[in-house]
Design a protein around this motif. Structure first.
Motif, PDB file in Angstrom:
ATOM      1  N   THR A  78      -3.056 -43.084  36.789  1.00  9.20           N
ATOM      2  CA  THR A  78      -4.479 -43.061  37.117  1.00  9.20           C
ATOM      3  C   THR A  78      -4.881 -41.885  37.988  1.00  9.20           C
ATOM      4  O   THR A  78      -6.067 -41.567  38.086  1.00  9.20           O
ATOM      5  CB  THR A  78      -4.876 -44.362  37.813  1.00  9.20           C
ATOM      6  OG1 THR A  78      -3.953 -44.590  38.876  1.00  9.20           O
ATOM      7  CG2 THR A  78      -4.826 -45.525  36.852  1.00  9.20           C
ATOM      8  N   ALA A  79      -3.900 -41.247  38.626  1.00  9.45           N
ATOM      9  CA  ALA A  79      -4.250 -40.060  39.416  1.00  9.45           C
ATOM     10  C   ALA A  79      -4.872 -39.011  38.506  1.00  9.45           C
ATOM     11  O   ALA A  79      -5.708 -38.216  38.940  1.00  9.45           O
ATOM     12  CB  ALA A  79      -3.012 -39.507  40.116  1.00  9.45           C
ATOM     13  N   GLN A  82      -8.651 -39.473  37.845  1.00  2.00           N
ATOM     14  CA  GLN A  82      -9.522 -38.931  38.892  1.00  2.00           C
ATOM     15  C   GLN A  82      -9.711 -37.430  38.725  1.00  2.00           C
ATOM     16  O   GLN A  82     -10.771 -36.893  39.029  1.00  2.00           O
ATOM     17  CB  GLN A  82      -8.909 -39.199  40.273  1.00  2.00           C
ATOM     18  CG  GLN A  82      -8.691 -40.668  40.574  1.00  2.00           C
ATOM     19  CD  GLN A  82      -7.858 -40.860  41.841  1.00  2.00           C
ATOM     20  OE1 GLN A  82      -7.500 -39.908  42.506  1.00  2.00           O
ATOM     21  NE2 GLN A  82      -7.566 -42.104  42.171  1.00  2.00           N
ATOM     22  N   SER A  91      -6.219 -37.432  48.713  1.00  2.00           N
ATOM     23  CA  SER A  91      -5.007 -38.240  48.728  1.00  2.00           C
ATOM     24  C   SER A  91      -4.356 -38.332  47.356  1.00  2.00           C
ATOM     25  O   SER A  91      -3.301 -38.937  47.211  1.00  2.00           O
ATOM     26  CB  SER A  91      -5.326 -39.653  49.249  1.00  2.00           C
ATOM     27  OG  SER A  91      -6.150 -40.330  48.330  1.00  2.00           O
ATOM     28  N   ASN A  92      -4.974 -37.735  46.342  1.00  2.00           N
ATOM     29  CA  ASN A  92      -4.400 -37.776  44.995  1.00  2.00           C
ATOM     30  C   ASN A  92      -2.976 -37.214  45.005  1.00  2.00           C
ATOM     31  O   ASN A  92      -2.742 -36.082  45.456  1.00  2.00           O
ATOM     32  CB  ASN A  92      -5.288 -36.960  44.060  1.00  2.00           C
ATOM     33  CG  ASN A  92      -4.890 -37.109  42.613  1.00  2.00           C
ATOM     34  OD1 ASN A  92      -3.818 -36.679  42.205  1.00  2.00           O
ATOM     35  ND2 ASN A  92      -5.744 -37.747  41.838  1.00  2.00           N
ATOM     36  N   GLY A  93      -2.025 -38.008  44.509  1.00  2.00           N
ATOM     37  CA  GLY A  93      -0.615 -37.654  44.626  1.00  2.00           C
ATOM     38  C   GLY A  93      -0.219 -36.385  43.892  1.00  2.00           C
ATOM     39  O   GLY A  93       0.732 -35.705  44.277  1.00  2.00           O
TER      40      GLY A  93
ATOM     41  N   PRO B 797       4.644 -41.976  54.796  1.00  2.00           N
ATOM     42  CA  PRO B 797       4.392 -42.844  53.653  1.00  2.00           C
ATOM     43  C   PRO B 797       5.707 -43.349  53.084  1.00  2.00           C
ATOM     44  O   PRO B 797       6.700 -42.626  53.073  1.00  2.00           O
ATOM     45  CB  PRO B 797       3.700 -41.936  52.642  1.00  2.00           C
ATOM     46  CG  PRO B 797       3.396 -40.671  53.356  1.00  2.00           C
ATOM     47  CD  PRO B 797       4.328 -40.577  54.504  1.00  2.00           C
ATOM     48  N   ARG B 802       2.048 -48.191  41.564  1.00  2.00           N
ATOM     49  CA  ARG B 802       1.167 -47.718  40.490  1.00  2.00           C
ATOM     50  C   ARG B 802      -0.227 -47.421  41.007  1.00  2.00           C
ATOM     51  O   ARG B 802      -1.214 -47.881  40.458  1.00  2.00           O
ATOM     52  CB  ARG B 802       1.109 -48.810  39.416  1.00  2.00           C
ATOM     53  CG  ARG B 802       2.427 -49.006  38.691  1.00  2.00           C
ATOM     54  CD  ARG B 802       2.462 -48.140  37.465  1.00  2.00           C
ATOM     55  NE  ARG B 802       3.710 -48.298  36.742  1.00  2.00           N
ATOM     56  CZ  ARG B 802       3.981 -47.576  35.650  1.00  2.00           C
ATOM     57  NH1 ARG B 802       3.132 -46.707  35.190  1.00  2.00           N
ATOM     58  NH2 ARG B 802       5.135 -47.747  35.035  1.00  2.00           N
ATOM     59  N   ALA B 804      -1.829 -44.277  41.784  1.00  2.00           N
ATOM     60  CA  ALA B 804      -2.310 -42.898  41.763  1.00  2.00           C
ATOM     61  C   ALA B 804      -1.823 -42.091  42.954  1.00  2.00           C
ATOM     62  O   ALA B 804      -2.535 -41.250  43.468  1.00  2.00           O
ATOM     63  CB  ALA B 804      -3.841 -42.871  41.704  1.00  2.00           C
ATOM     64  N   GLY B 805      -0.629 -42.386  43.418  1.00  2.00           N
ATOM     65  CA  GLY B 805      -0.075 -41.610  44.517  1.00  2.00           C
ATOM     66  C   GLY B 805      -0.461 -42.125  45.892  1.00  2.00           C
ATOM     67  O   GLY B 805      -0.003 -41.600  46.892  1.00  2.00           O
ATOM     68  N   SER B 806      -1.324 -43.134  45.955  1.00  2.00           N
ATOM     69  CA  SER B 806      -1.635 -43.722  47.261  1.00  2.00           C
ATOM     70  C   SER B 806      -0.529 -44.693  47.618  1.00  2.00           C
ATOM     71  O   SER B 806      -0.192 -45.557  46.825  1.00  2.00           O
ATOM     72  CB  SER B 806      -2.951 -44.495  47.195  1.00  2.00           C
ATOM     73  OG  SER B 806      -4.011 -43.620  46.994  1.00  2.00           O
ATOM     74  N   THR B 958      -6.707 -49.573  40.600  1.00  2.00           N
ATOM     75  CA  THR B 958      -5.897 -48.367  40.798  1.00  2.00           C
ATOM     76  C   THR B 958      -5.807 -47.920  42.252  1.00  2.00           C
ATOM     77  O   THR B 958      -5.260 -46.866  42.527  1.00  2.00           O
ATOM     78  CB  THR B 958      -6.414 -47.193  39.932  1.00  2.00           C
ATOM     79  OG1 THR B 958      -7.678 -46.775  40.445  1.00  2.00           O
ATOM     80  CG2 THR B 958      -6.569 -47.606  38.491  1.00  2.00           C
TER      81      THR B 958
END
Lengths: 575, 1053
Positions: A78-79, A82, A91-93, B797, B802, B804-806, B958
């Motif tokens: 899902t990143a 976005q 904060s998007n990985g 962190p 799952r 989105a990298g958060s 998400t």
């Protein structure tokens, strides 16, 4: 007792062992190796997943620019959603993964330069060549950072404190590296994968283009186009078959200016050197197995429509859409489907996998059976990054849950140089000269060697092709004087459009529309057309004065905190 | 006393008067009384005696030890002490209670048995539980140090619990810091049994069955309901949250054009099975073509025929089955004047409830000691174990357990020909067949063996001076074999066959030399100890893989029979310690107790600061000896104590931390510079940054507490409060990306504070003439707070999952370690008007990304009028507020009944299973009943789950938020046992001296509000960090503890 407690590092090279001529050679190879951004176990070079830092920029360049949908289904990766819809925040990985992978590349270049200068025993010519290659690569890494983030910290071989601020424009530094490389690299190299003088010249000229230094760019492009050769000394030119730029068997040809080398089945039993970053980008429920990402947009596909004269619909391509097997109600796989019979540019069928057209030698694309969710991301499959069934044992790498391949990752190919030069000419008002350059590119597309042909027997796709074209290919060069007749603005649009279709799905699109200042309307067209069918971009919009660049990764802002304040400043609009 | 030694400081009182005296250092007292007077003799830990004075001038009185535990001699750091003289925080474990639990290791058994120790276990056979003493002490490994018969080790997994004589947990610096550099995580002292008395043979055995949880454990929909959920999600997406509502399109090649017909087949040659019926040509078995063991190509050409399981497959119970467990222990022991001996053998076999998991272990032990002369003793303790324990991947979305809630239920286990069925057809999601996953591991195995023990010699060179030299350690080796089969049944198939084999071995030794001086003069009892200790540890591993096997027959497959490209690896690591030890124990008049220790450790892991000093001192005072306390009749003994000391830690620091190194890495520093497309050229990259200045982590620990014995010694209470300040905490904080990706070194940058209470209460009562009760309650709490991570960083962190990298959990300054992190929710967006109003007041015109009807309403934590990443906040911690254990023992005539209750209160769990099952959009896997029956719709706004849609948004599925955070408190009847002991008189005839039989049940009752399978979650779901002690409490499909019923027998000859 003191002696008992001494314990050197085991299984690692000490600095003394690396500060040698052989060590410097190895460091330079390491600097090249970081180009693809990937590491062991499907990871990106600095952590995260391989595709988050892919050297191909399929996410940051192509998906973000409307070449393609993310693909797969709504909650997968899902990143990227976005990024595709430009709703991302810091904060998007993916941001952090790309940042770290690229700076690792820079760290390796810096180590190479630093240590090469300290080690005795390297012949001067070799040392210069090594340092020039490292500076070329460093220029490339900073070019990546610059086009993605604009304001980034600059570290070089002398840096010891890495908490560097991002308060300076680094274009002069990038130019200096490419200039050094251009001045010091030999025109040919002993190995195909190494960069040479002409690659440096082309990249330096591209750097000028990004800065709108048209005069500098024009002069350098002229020299590169006239005299440039690839690393093996073959004069730059366009391959007869457009597709030769994408398959592993035909890579490193006369069109190759700078490409990231990839190898399949290299003995590692992993795909880290085999386009690991693009492993998701194959049709789903297909012989490629996984994962249904990177589905070309309808907006891109429609751009290949040509008129009766074989010319593109530069201004209203979406008014001449291609017929697909998706629409209201849909045409399910079991029913027959006839592909669009209208005029199209043959580059369409090397760029977009669409139903009923040969998908290389894998058979006719079956439509939605290979698509994870048409209603989510449209009807198409990516094609440039795939491999052939007949040579899959050599050029594909199946050592993971999704395939790798030995295809090269094109960073600059000669068609790109020609179109950048054409853009430069238009900007300088030299429209006829620009048209000549564009026509070189279109003439190759019009060469029947670049067409896709039907199978002799569709049930046996590796059995060869007929001479009957798979679609109605009508493509032509611009008639003499056309650019002058249309005027500068339209000529510029035409060059832009040629870049879109020539370089589609090659990771360039977003950076182009951003630097051209047309991202808002270009993406509005994509969101508007594709959003009617594919729910991923329905209602999306791109925000000017903000989305020209990506946000600095929040995580890095946190890491560069000194005394309560970060030395990194966020890009405008993302705070 | 009963050991015929003088009792010093016993109180002698003439009954009915205040006249009295105390025994002196020789146990002598003098009183002038007349004949017939009654003397009351009392002494802590002994039964009070009344003696009537007779004619003689001298009376000899022998005191009998009381039923309480105060005289128990316990082993502490390099010394033995009476329990009543302890001044540090030491938990003495009741071995009888502990051993009633039918589990593999003493670590598992320790749960709830010792105050101050938190143990989290899982149902996976052989998995090392997560053991923490007084909470997390570092940002890395928090495993305590085990000292088994004086030999430090990190592994007690294979110690046979039947061999353990006693266990003590050293919790504070006063008791533990004598172990210096390795003490900070706490120390657990384990002493194995010795023989005594005449030849004694005992046999202990049990056999039982383990039963996984029943029912629809993940509360999943059946296929008909799943079809309904699909229609609901498509309808919601087409009609709500869109500017132009469209007609829902239910078309599916599985469920038909209206998406409402349950198919008879899910696969018939591959594509579009909708409408196909039995007898149709597409399902003619003669067309069937699946080669499950294909050795080349891929599975795309197969012709599969698979019937739908319209009732729904219960995947959980396809992989979790009832499984047996058994243990047999035979021990022979005894002693003579010259020697003691113990020999034992144990066979333990626990089959896992998850198919193809098990832990088989064989152990033998020989402990002997010899009195060579009156002043010279030698001995050894040695055990050897062989373990076959393949560990299944667990708590991971890709494991068989993960697939058991992801694989759609319409998929049967097998297709029409008995090969695996799967998600290969469109519309069935991307999960894998969990049965196939797990069955394919059937031939995998891994065997480990370990020799562990010590030899020692002890000489009393003077009456007061004892020299001891002990050499101990371990040698271990093992190997693992696994085969990856090609898959064909799933939508995402691995197509290679690959064999992996690896072996490892290592040893470590500890050579300890001590001199102990002990003298009693007057009211002073003083003991000194000084010593040195040398430790060397080495570990090496070797492994490889190959592919391209002609056949997958396990008898054929090895590394050399593959035709592919073999790979190989090996590595070696070495680390060392050298230490000086000092200890002083001083007792004055049985009242004042002083203990001081110091240790100087040198470690090979540090370069410029090789050595560190670790001092500690504790003081105790026995208040109950004071005259003003003597009158309190219900108070038998009261001791207050306190101590402060410094413990060290170096466990996380890598051996080569001091060095900057480079490495050639095939995966990230090689490059195909020649453009060959098939091979790469070696290159180099920087591997690590070195930090020669790393130094010892310091764990300053203050402990205060008391021990009391009350009400005629029927009650014992021990309580402690502690504060631990960890400074110079060794951590490798992330370097900025600009430094590259070379591994950052451990640096002394962090700080943390722990505080908490440990309480243990025990009591024994005679409830009737033959009904007796013993009860022990332990209470453990810790409060952990991170004070600093590095100079600039405020957070580290941990897991992202799952989202989105958060990340969903982190180490953050001011919070407990491993706290959950994300958005707080406040219900759902119920009306468009509500959404419009929120957007209108937001600075950017969009209040929340992905805002929409029925999606989560996030809380604007920072109050800036909109939801941004800055509104993420602490969502709770997986650390429990407290844990408590209650042992209850009853005996009535020949019957005995015991119960052990365990509770963990206040820990939060991140239930990641809900991400997969409660959101239709999250991949096309199985979904929960919550998604269909309790999700938001315009008419059900008071729902549990948000609106079901085709796509995911950060306002729905998400972004991490508190929807996943649940209260993980639970109360569990960990064990209950009913036993019967036969009359010894009858047994004599058959040569037995004792026969007891029992029936026992484990985990029979669990009370919890947690909605997942089980609230005990050991890991984080991060592969390779499943037992991470700083990254835990995340449920991605755990291997839950099971109910066990077993029958046991204990025989002595």
């Amino acid at each position: 007792c003191k002696k008992f407690l001494e314990q050197p590092a085991l299984g690692k090279l000490s600095t003394e062992q690396v500060y040698t001529p052989a060590g410097v050679d190895g460091l330079l190879i390491g600097a090249y190796s970081a180009l693809d951004g990937t590491a062991q176990d499907n990871a990106a070079l600095g952590g995260g997943s391989a595709w988050e830092a892919a050297g191909s920029n399929w996410v940051f360049g192509s998906v973000a620019g409307g070449d393609a949908h993310k693909g797969s289904d709504g909650t997968d990766q899902t990143a990227i959603n976005q990024i595709a819809a430009w709703t991302l925040d810091a904060s998007n990985g993916f941001l952090n993964s790309k940042w770290k992978a690229v700076y690792e590349g820079i760290a390796r270049c810096n180590n190479t330069i630093k240590i090469a200068n300290l080690v005795a025993g390297i012949p001067d010519a070799d040392k210069t060549n090594i340092i020039a290659q490292a500076r070329f690569l460093r220029g490339h890494y900073y070019f990546e950072l610059k086009k993605i983030w604009n304001m980034v910290p600059y570290v070089d071989e002398t840096t010891t404190n890495f908490m560097v601020a991002n308060d300076q424009d680094i274009w002069p530094k990038i130019e200096a590296d490419f200039q050094f490389a251009y001045d010091n690299l030999p025109p040919t190299q002993s190995q195909k994968g190494r960069v040479n003088k002409w690659a440096a010249g082309a990249y330096l000229a591209k750097t000028y283009v990004y800065q709108k230094k048209w005069t500098d760019a024009d002069a350098l492009f002229t020299t590169v186009i006239a005299s440039g050769t690839n690393a093996e000394g073959v004069a730059y030119g366009l391959t007869d078959n457009y597709e030769d730029n994408f398959g592993a068997a035909t890579k490193n040809n006369k069109e190759t200016v700078f490409a990231i080398q990839q190898a399949a089945n290299d003995g590692s039993n992993q795909i880290s050197e085999a386009n690991n970053g693009d492993m998701l980008n194959f049709p789903y429920n297909s012989p490629f197995r996984c994962c249904g990402f990177f589905q070309p947009s309808m907006d891109l596909a429609n751009s290949f429509r040509t008129d009766a004269a074989g010319l593109p619909y530069v201004n209203d391509y979406n008014s001449h859409p291609l017929k697909t097997d998706q629409g209201l109600g849909g045409v399910s796989s079991g029913n027959s489907f006839t592909p669009d019979a209208g005029n199209v540019d043959p580059r369409l069928d090397w760029t977009v996998g669409r139903r009923g057209i040969p998908f290389l030698d894998w058979g006719n694309h079956p439509g939605q059976d290979w698509i994870r969710a048409q209603s989510y991301a449209g009807p198409y499959s990516p094609k440039k990054n795939t491999y052939y069934q007949s040579t899959k044992d050599t050029y594909s790498d199946q050592h993971s849950w999704a395939p790798g391949s030995a295809n090269q990752i094109n960073i600059i190919r000669f068609a790109d140089v020609l179109l950048l030069a054409a853009e430069t000419k238009v900007q300088l008002g030299n429209l006829d000269a620009a048209q000549v350059l564009v026509n070189r590119v279109r003439a190759r597309a019009a060469n029947p060697a670049s067409y896709v042909y039907k199978y002799v027997n569709a049930a046996n796709p590796t059995g060869g092709f007929t001479t009957e074209t798979a679609a109605n290919y009508v493509v032509a060069t611009w008639p003499a004087g056309a650019f002058t007749a249309m005027g500068k603005d339209q000529a510029l649009k035409t060059v832009y459009f040629e870049r879109k279709i020539e370089l589609g799905m090659e990771g360039q699109r977003f950076f182009d529309i951003s630097r051209w200042g047309i991202a808002q309307q270009a993406l509005a067209a994509y969101y508007g057309f594709d959003g009617q069918f594919a729910s991923d971009v329905t209602g999306a919009s791109w925000t000017p004065n903000k989305n020209e660049y990506y946000p600095i990764p929040q995580f890095q802002i946190g890491l560069q905190t000194v005394g309560g304040a970060s030395t990194l400043k966020q890009n405008p609009g993302y705070n | 006393s009963d050991d015929k030694l003088p009792v010093v400081g016993a109180s002698v009182l003439v009954k009915g008067t205040t006249l009295g005296a105390q025994t002196d250092v020789n146990g002598v007292f003098t009183l002038n009384v007349s004949k017939g007077a009654v003397l009351v003799v009392s002494y802590i830990g002994y039964t009070t005696q009344e003696v009537t004075v007779g004619d003689g001038e001298t009376i000899n009185i022998t005191l009998q030890a009381g039923k309480n535990s105060l005289n128990e001699v316990v082993v502490t750091g390099y010394a033995t002490q009476r329990k009543k003289d302890l001044v540090g925080a030491v938990a003495v474990v009741d071995m009888a209670a502990m051993n009633k639990q039918p589990v593999a290791s003493v670590e598992n058994q320790l749960q709830g048995q010792a105050a101050g120790v938190t143990v989290v276990t899982s149902g996976a056979p052989g998995q090392t539980p997560q053991v923490k003493i007084r909470g997390a002490n570092t940002f890395g490994n928090n495993q305590p140090l085990y000292v088994v018969d004086g030999v430090p080790t990190t592994n007690v997994n294979d110690i046979n619990p039947n061999d353990v004589a006693n266990m003590q947990v050293l919790k504070d610096a006063g008791s533990a810091s004598i172990y210096g550099a390795r003490a900070a995580n706490g120390v657990i002292i384990v002493t194995t049994k010795k023989g005594s008395g005449k030849v004694n043979i005992s046999y202990d055995a049990y056999y039982g069955t383990q039963r996984p949880k029943g029912g629809n454990v993940y509360d999943l929909l059946n296929p008909t309901e799943m079809m309904a959920l699909r229609r609901l999600a498509i309808t919601n997406t087409a009609t709500l949250n869109t500017s132009t509502p469209t007609t829902p399109n239910f078309d599916s090649n599985l469920y038909g054009p209206n998406g409402d017909v349950l198919p008879e087949y899910i696969s018939a040659g591959g594509f579009g099975p909708y409408g196909i019926k039995s007898g149709d040509p597409e399902v003619d078995p003669s067309k069937y073509n699946v080669n499950p063991f294909y050795t080349s190509g891929d599975a795309s050409g197969f012709y599969r025929i698979t019937k739908a399981n319209q009732a729904g497959t219960d995947w959980y119970h396809e992989i979790f089955k009832n499984a047996p467990i058994q243990s047999h222990n035979l021990a022979l022991s005894g002693s003579t004047d010259q020697a003691t001996y113990l020999f034992s053998m144990n066979y333990f076999n626990q089959q896992g409830s998850l198919i193809n998991t098990y832990n088989k272990r064989y152990t033998i032990r020989a402990n002997t000691s010899y009195n060579i002369s009156k002043r010279f003793r030698v001995g050894e303790n040695m055990s050897f174990s062989l373990t076959d324990n393949p560990q299944a991947n667990q708590n991971d979305e890709g494991s068989a357990i993960g697939m058991s809630f992801r694989e759609q239920r319409i998929i049967p286990v097998y297709d029409i020909m008995g090969n695996y069925a799967g998600s290969n057809t469109a519309n069935l999601g991307n999960a894998a067949n969990p049965v196939a996953n797990q069955q394919r591991t059937a031939n995998n195995y891994g065997i480990g063996n370990r020799l562990f023990g010590n030899v020692y010699a002890e000489a009393d060179v003077l009456k007061q001076l004892t020299l001891r030299s002990q050499f101990g350690g371990e040698y271990f080796s093992g190997n693992n074999h696994s085969f990856t089969y090609p898959q064909y049944e799933n939508s995402e198939n691995g197509i290679l066959n690959t064999y992996y084999e690896n072996s490892y071995s290592g040893y470590n030794y500890t050579w300890t030399n001590t001199a102990r001086y002990h003298q009693v003069f007057g009211k002073h009892d003083i003991a000194f100890l000084a010593g040195t200790e040398l430790y060397r540890n080495q570990y090496q591993a070797l492994g490889g893989s190959n592919t391209g096997y002609y056949t997958f027959d396990p008898n054929y497959v090895n590394l050399s029979t593959g035709t592919g490209t073999p790979t190989a690896y090996s590595n070696l690591s070495v680390d060392k310690l050298f230490s000086l030890i000092g200890r002083l124990d001083y007792t004055w008049n049985n009242r004042l107790l002083l203990n001081a220790t110091i240790r100087r450790d040198g470690s090979s892991r540090f370069m410029n600061y090789t050595y560190g000093w670790f001092p500690a001192a504790s003081l105790g005072y026995r208040l109950s000896e004071e005259s003003f306390m003597k009158g309190i009749s219900w108070l038998n003994d009261l001791k207050i104590r306190g101590g402060y000391g410094v413990m060290g830690n170096q466990i996380n620091v890598t051996p080569a931390n001091a060095y900057t190194t480079f490495a050639q890495n095939r995966f990230n520093s090689y490059y195909d510079i020649t453009g060959s497309s098939k091979s790469t050229v070696p290159g180099l990259g920087q591997s690590t940054f070195g930090n020669p200045d790393a130094k010892w982590e310091k764990d300053g620990n203050l402990n205060v507490g008391f021990d009391a014995t009350l009400f005629n010694s029927k009650w014992e209470i021990s309580a402690d409060y502690y504060v631990k300040d960890i400074t110079d905490l060794l951590f490798n904080p992330n370097l900025p990306g600009t430094a590259g990706t070379a591994t950052q070194p451990y640096t002394n940058v962090g700080a943390m504070r722990n505080s908490g209470f440990d309480v243990a209460v025990s009591t024994h009562h005679n409830l009737g003439s033959e009904l007796k009760m013993n009860a022990t309650l332990t209470f453990t709490s810790y409060n952990n707070k991170v004070k600093a991570i590095s100079l600039g960083q405020q957070e580290v962190p941990l897991q992202s999952g799952r989202f989105a990298g958060s990340y969903i959990n982190r180490i953050a300054v001011g919070e407990p370690i491993s706290s959950f992190y994300g958005y707080k929710t406040n219900g759902f967006w119920n009306t468009q008007a509500e959404i419009d109003a929120a957007n209108a007041s937001a600075p950017t015109g969009v209040y929340q990304d992905g805002i929409g009807l029925g999606r989560f309403k996030y809380v604007d934590v920072n109050g800036d009028g909109q939801i941004t990443a800055a509104d993420r906040t602490n969502l709770g911690s997986p650390n429990p507020n407290f844990t408590t254990g209650l042992n209850l023992d009853f005996s009535y005539k020949k019957w005995d009944l015991s119960m052990f209750w365990y509770a963990s209160v206040g820990a939060k769990i991140w239930n990641d299973v809900k991400w997969w099952t409660d959101f239709y959009s999250n991949f096309g896997g199985a979904k929960s009943r919550t998604a269909l029956y309790d999700s938001w719709t315009p008419t059900n706004t008071n729902a549990k789950a948000p609106i079901q849609e085709v796509n995911g948004f950060s306002s729905s599925s998400t972004a991490p938020n508190d929807y996943y955070v649940e209260n993980g408190s639970f109360l569990r009847l960990r064990n209950v046992q009913l036993g019967y002991t036969f009359d010894p008189a009858g047994l004599k005839k058959v040569g037995m001296s004792k026969l007891r039989v029992y029936v026992s049940g484990a985990n029979l009752v669990t009370v919890t509000g947690y909605s997942g399978v089980d609230p005990e979650i050991t890991g984080s779901g991060d592969n390779g960090a499943q037992q991470s002690s700083i990254n835990f409490g995340i449920d991605r499909g755990s291997y839950a503890p099971v109910r066990t019923i077993l029958f046991g027998v204990q025989v002595k000859f």
